[in-house]
Write a protein that holds these residues in place. Sequence first.
Motif, short mmCIF file in Angstrom:
data_model
loop_
_atom_site.label_atom_id
_atom_site.label_comp_id
_atom_site.label_asym_id
_atom_site.label_seq_id
_atom_site.Cartn_x
_atom_site.Cartn_y
_atom_site.Cartn_z
N GLN A 149 55.48 20.49 28.46
CA GLN A 149 55.61 19.53 29.54
C GLN A 149 54.53 19.62 30.61
OE1 GLN A 149 60.24 20.33 29.86
NE2 GLN A 149 59.72 18.49 31.00
N GLY A 150 54.00 20.81 30.84
CA GLY A 150 53.00 20.99 31.88
C GLY A 150 53.55 21.82 33.03
N THR A 151 53.11 21.49 34.25
CA THR A 151 53.48 22.24 35.45
C THR A 151 54.23 21.32 36.41
OG1 THR A 151 51.42 23.46 35.16
CG2 THR A 151 52.57 23.78 37.23
N GLY A 164 45.70 9.57 35.43
CA GLY A 164 46.68 8.55 35.79
C GLY A 164 47.80 9.14 36.62
N ALA A 165 48.60 8.24 37.21
CA ALA A 165 49.74 8.65 38.04
C ALA A 165 50.92 7.73 37.72
CB ALA A 165 49.40 8.57 39.52
N GLU A 166 52.11 8.33 37.56
CA GLU A 166 53.31 7.58 37.23
C GLU A 166 54.45 7.97 38.15
OE1 GLU A 166 53.42 5.18 35.05
OE2 GLU A 166 51.42 5.49 34.20
N PHE A 167 55.34 7.03 38.38
CA PHE A 167 56.55 7.26 39.17
C PHE A 167 57.68 7.68 38.25
CE2 PHE A 167 59.71 6.85 42.35
CZ PHE A 167 60.79 6.19 41.79
N HIS A 168 58.37 8.78 38.62
CA HIS A 168 59.53 9.24 37.86
C HIS A 168 60.76 9.10 38.75
CE1 HIS A 168 62.20 11.49 35.32
NE2 HIS A 168 61.23 11.83 34.48
N PRO A 169 61.75 8.29 38.36
CA PRO A 169 62.88 8.03 39.25
C PRO A 169 63.81 9.21 39.45
CG PRO A 169 63.23 6.98 37.13
CD PRO A 169 61.85 7.52 37.11
N LEU A 196 46.43 14.75 33.83
CA LEU A 196 45.13 15.35 34.14
C LEU A 196 44.14 15.15 32.99
CD1 LEU A 196 46.40 18.66 35.77
CD2 LEU A 196 46.01 16.43 36.83
N GLY A 197 42.89 15.40 33.27
CA GLY A 197 41.85 15.15 32.29
C GLY A 197 41.94 16.03 31.06
N ASP A 198 42.57 17.21 31.17
CA ASP A 198 42.71 18.09 30.02
C ASP A 198 43.94 17.78 29.18
OD1 ASP A 198 44.67 18.91 31.75
OD2 ASP A 198 43.94 20.97 31.99
N GLY A 199 44.65 16.68 29.50
CA GLY A 199 45.82 16.29 28.73
C GLY A 199 47.12 16.85 29.27
N ARG A 200 47.07 17.73 30.24
CA ARG A 200 48.29 18.31 30.80
C ARG A 200 48.84 17.40 31.90
NH1 ARG A 200 46.34 24.65 31.52
NH2 ARG A 200 45.73 24.98 29.33
#
Length: 210
Positions: free
Chosen positions: A145-147, A122-127, A161-165
């Motif tokens: 949090q990830g990268t 998925g993809a989300e917008f962060h303001p 991502l598919g691995d949850g990150r």
Amino acid sequence: MREPRDPETTPPRAEHPSPDFAPAVPETWKGRATNRVQWLLAAGGAACLALGVVLAAGAAWTAGVTAVLMAVVGCVTVGLLVLFGTLAFVHVELTVDRHALEVRCGHMGLPRRRIPLDHVVGAEFHPRVTPRHWGGWGYRWRPEQGTAVVVRRGEGLVLTLGDGRSFTVTVDDAETAVRVIRHRLHLRRRPNPPQHPRVAPDRGPRTGPG
């Protein structure tokens, strides 16, 4: 009896778009984000590098070789690290095509990361993405949090991502990037139409011997 409609006075009926309607998206979308403050930090790194060169050229090596050598090496090392660390993140460029999403940093395109769309959930917008959320500028990683690639404060894109990150990148017009990525993911996940078996035409009853 219903009177005939006058086409010149009666407004046309609204046409509802089909469920499959989607705004057109470009074949390849590119966006970027820039931080001009990084140039000031790069100037500081260049000053350290120049200081090391001046020390190496004008120092009295016979007076104290170890002390002068340490000063020269220190200035040159700090200058190079600051130059690379700042110039690499003066800007970031994001490219989304039919197969992948690619992030390239700086004028040399390094660091660089390519993420196939098959690995994106998925993809989300962060303001508002800020360096404070990630502990500074640049290419960042946090276990919880990830990268992220952060070159400035402001809007950004967050991929799951598919691995949850997650992968976050600051980019201008991030809402359009999200729309393009979601459109690509929808096309890739659309089920294929069922394949019906081919049926031979009926040629009628056979006649004749046998």
